[in-house]
Design a protein around this motif. Structure first.
Motif, PDB file in Angstrom:
ATOM      1  N   GLY A  46       9.268   4.808 -12.920  1.00  0.00           N
ATOM      2  CA  GLY A  46       8.385   4.231 -13.918  1.00  0.00           C
ATOM      3  C   GLY A  46       7.240   3.412 -13.344  1.00  0.00           C
ATOM      4  N   SER A  47       7.077   3.415 -12.032  1.00  0.00           N
ATOM      5  CA  SER A  47       6.054   2.587 -11.380  1.00  0.00           C
ATOM      6  C   SER A  47       4.754   3.339 -11.084  1.00  0.00           C
ATOM      7  N   GLY A  48       4.724   4.654 -11.350  1.00  0.00           N
ATOM      8  CA  GLY A  48       3.551   5.457 -11.021  1.00  0.00           C
ATOM      9  C   GLY A  48       3.667   6.162  -9.689  1.00  0.00           C
ATOM     10  N   VAL A  49       4.659   5.807  -8.895  1.00  0.00           N
ATOM     11  CA  VAL A  49       4.866   6.431  -7.589  1.00  0.00           C
ATOM     12  C   VAL A  49       5.160   7.925  -7.755  1.00  0.00           C
ATOM     13  N   GLY A  50       6.003   8.274  -8.714  1.00  0.00           N
ATOM     14  CA  GLY A  50       6.359   9.674  -8.942  1.00  0.00           C
ATOM     15  C   GLY A  50       5.161  10.508  -9.367  1.00  0.00           C
ATOM     16  N   SER A  51       4.315   9.959 -10.208  1.00  0.00           N
ATOM     17  CA  SER A  51       3.114  10.685 -10.642  1.00  0.00           C
ATOM     18  C   SER A  51       2.184  10.951  -9.467  1.00  0.00           C
ATOM     19  N   ALA A  52       1.982   9.955  -8.613  1.00  0.00           N
ATOM     20  CA  ALA A  52       1.122  10.134  -7.443  1.00  0.00           C
ATOM     21  C   ALA A  52       1.707  11.191  -6.505  1.00  0.00           C
ATOM     22  N   LEU A  53       3.006  11.146  -6.317  1.00  0.00           N
ATOM     23  CA  LEU A  53       3.681  12.112  -5.451  1.00  0.00           C
ATOM     24  C   LEU A  53       3.545  13.529  -6.008  1.00  0.00           C
ATOM     25  N   TYR A  54       3.777  13.691  -7.313  1.00  0.00           N
ATOM     26  CA  TYR A  54       3.651  15.003  -7.945  1.00  0.00           C
ATOM     27  C   TYR A  54       2.211  15.499  -7.944  1.00  0.00           C
ATOM     28  N   ASP A  55       1.245  14.586  -8.124  1.00  0.00           N
ATOM     29  CA  ASP A  55      -0.163  14.990  -8.045  1.00  0.00           C
ATOM     30  C   ASP A  55      -0.438  15.672  -6.712  1.00  0.00           C
ATOM     31  N   ASP A  56       0.019  15.055  -5.626  1.00  0.00           N
ATOM     32  CA  ASP A  56      -0.215  15.623  -4.294  1.00  0.00           C
ATOM     33  C   ASP A  56       0.555  16.929  -4.102  1.00  0.00           C
ATOM     34  N   TYR A 114       6.732  25.550   2.360  1.00  0.00           N
ATOM     35  CA  TYR A 114       6.377  24.714   1.214  1.00  0.00           C
ATOM     36  C   TYR A 114       6.093  23.276   1.649  1.00  0.00           C
ATOM     37  N   PRO A 115       5.388  22.533   0.797  1.00  0.00           N
ATOM     38  CA  PRO A 115       5.222  21.112   1.078  1.00  0.00           C
ATOM     39  C   PRO A 115       6.508  20.329   0.793  1.00  0.00           C
ATOM     40  N   PHE A 116       6.781  19.368   1.649  1.00  0.00           N
ATOM     41  CA  PHE A 116       7.869  18.407   1.459  1.00  0.00           C
ATOM     42  C   PHE A 116       7.230  17.060   1.755  1.00  0.00           C
ATOM     43  N   LEU A 117       7.035  16.262   0.733  1.00  0.00           N
ATOM     44  CA  LEU A 117       6.286  15.021   0.847  1.00  0.00           C
ATOM     45  C   LEU A 117       7.177  13.804   0.658  1.00  0.00           C
ATOM     46  N   VAL A 118       6.827  12.729   1.352  1.00  0.00           N
ATOM     47  CA  VAL A 118       7.465  11.439   1.129  1.00  0.00           C
ATOM     48  C   VAL A 118       6.388  10.446   0.742  1.00  0.00           C
ATOM     49  N   VAL A 119       6.791   9.426   0.017  1.00  0.00           N
ATOM     50  CA  VAL A 119       5.886   8.331  -0.314  1.00  0.00           C
ATOM     51  C   VAL A 119       6.450   7.072   0.313  1.00  0.00           C
ATOM     52  N   LYS A 153       7.081  16.620 -19.197  1.00  0.00           N
ATOM     53  CA  LYS A 153       6.308  17.001 -20.384  1.00  0.00           C
ATOM     54  C   LYS A 153       4.939  16.326 -20.385  1.00  0.00           C
ATOM     55  N   LYS A 154       4.892  15.084 -19.929  1.00  0.00           N
ATOM     56  CA  LYS A 154       3.612  14.365 -19.836  1.00  0.00           C
ATOM     57  C   LYS A 154       2.670  15.069 -18.857  1.00  0.00           C
ATOM     58  N   ARG A 155       3.231  15.761 -17.878  1.00  0.00           N
ATOM     59  CA  ARG A 155       2.443  16.456 -16.865  1.00  0.00           C
ATOM     60  C   ARG A 155       2.121  17.900 -17.270  1.00  0.00           C
ATOM     61  N   GLY A 156       2.477  18.296 -18.482  1.00  0.00           N
ATOM     62  CA  GLY A 156       2.126  19.623 -18.967  1.00  0.00           C
ATOM     63  C   GLY A 156       3.204  20.680 -18.813  1.00  0.00           C
ATOM     64  N   TYR A 157       4.394  20.286 -18.454  1.00  0.00           N
ATOM     65  CA  TYR A 157       5.504  21.245 -18.350  1.00  0.00           C
ATOM     66  C   TYR A 157       6.079  21.473 -19.747  1.00  0.00           C
ATOM     67  N   MET A 169       0.838  -1.190   0.000  1.00  0.00           N
ATOM     68  CA  MET A 169       0.000   0.000   0.000  1.00  0.00           C
ATOM     69  C   MET A 169       0.881   1.251   0.000  1.00  0.00           C
ATOM     70  N   MET A 170       0.481   2.232  -0.783  1.00  0.00           N
ATOM     71  CA  MET A 170       1.240   3.470  -0.895  1.00  0.00           C
ATOM     72  C   MET A 170       0.618   4.537  -0.002  1.00  0.00           C
ATOM     73  N   LEU A 171       1.477   5.249   0.725  1.00  0.00           N
ATOM     74  CA  LEU A 171       1.050   6.339   1.596  1.00  0.00           C
ATOM     75  C   LEU A 171       1.904   7.565   1.284  1.00  0.00           C
ATOM     76  N   ILE A 172       1.259   8.693   0.984  1.00  0.00           N
ATOM     77  CA  ILE A 172       1.970   9.953   0.774  1.00  0.00           C
ATOM     78  C   ILE A 172       1.667  10.840   1.961  1.00  0.00           C
ATOM     79  N   ARG A 173       2.729  11.377   2.571  1.00  0.00           N
ATOM     80  CA  ARG A 173       2.574  12.190   3.770  1.00  0.00           C
ATOM     81  C   ARG A 173       3.655  13.260   3.817  1.00  0.00           C
TER      82      ARG A 173
END
Length: 165
Positions: A93-103, A51-56, A132-136, A1-5
């Protein structure tokens, strides 16, 4: 299970362990030596003041982190934040980075930030594609500004704006 905090100073050793291979094996960062755990504790404390500083976490282990910081220390830039992300090498490449950036982007947006910028040293095809995929979009290219591993490296700046054109 993934937790971002939100990162805590107790995460500093895990964050250092994630960052170390980037320093030691790549020019993705221009740090020449891995910062100490105390340096990361101080960074977490300083950044989370504004600023936010998040870990997953996965299975109670920190596998990545992302944070925002001051783009430029002048009041007129207060709506712009520089974003940084690092993942455990096995999690890319596992999707973890996208979830982290979303938050991270969501928290920044909730706090009124309008522009996100990232600085990427070249070559770094994975980071370029991720952003670039995220709109940058690339807005600047500086040639041969960082020297690491007996070689000069370029950097590019990418921006994602929430402002209407």
């Amino acid at each position: 299970m993934m937790l971002i905090r939100t990162a805590q100073t107790t995460d500093a050793a895990a964050i250092r362990a994630i960052y170390a291979p980037y320093v030691e094996k790549t020019a993705i960062t221009f740090d020449l030596e891995v910062p100490s755990v105390a340096d990361f504790e101080q960074k977490i404390t300083h950044i989370t003041e504004r600023y936010p500083f998040l870990v997953v976490e996965e299975n109670a282990s920190v596998v990545g982190y992302a944070y925002a910081s001051t783009y430029y220390d002048k009041a007129a830039y207060d709506w712009t934040a520089e974003l940084t992300i690092y993942l455990d090498e096995e999690k890319r490449g596992s999707g973890v980075g996208s979830a982290l950036y979303d938050d991270l982007e969501s928290e920044l947006t909730q706090h009124g930030f309008k522009n996100f910028v990232v600085c990427i040293s070249l070559p770094n095809d994975a980071s370029m594609a991720f952003h670039k995929k995220r709109g940058y979009v690339q807005v600047a290219h500086f040639k041969k500004v960082g020297y690491k591993f007996d070689k000069w490296h370029d950097i590019v700046w990418l921006q994602k704006s929430l402002l209407e054109e």
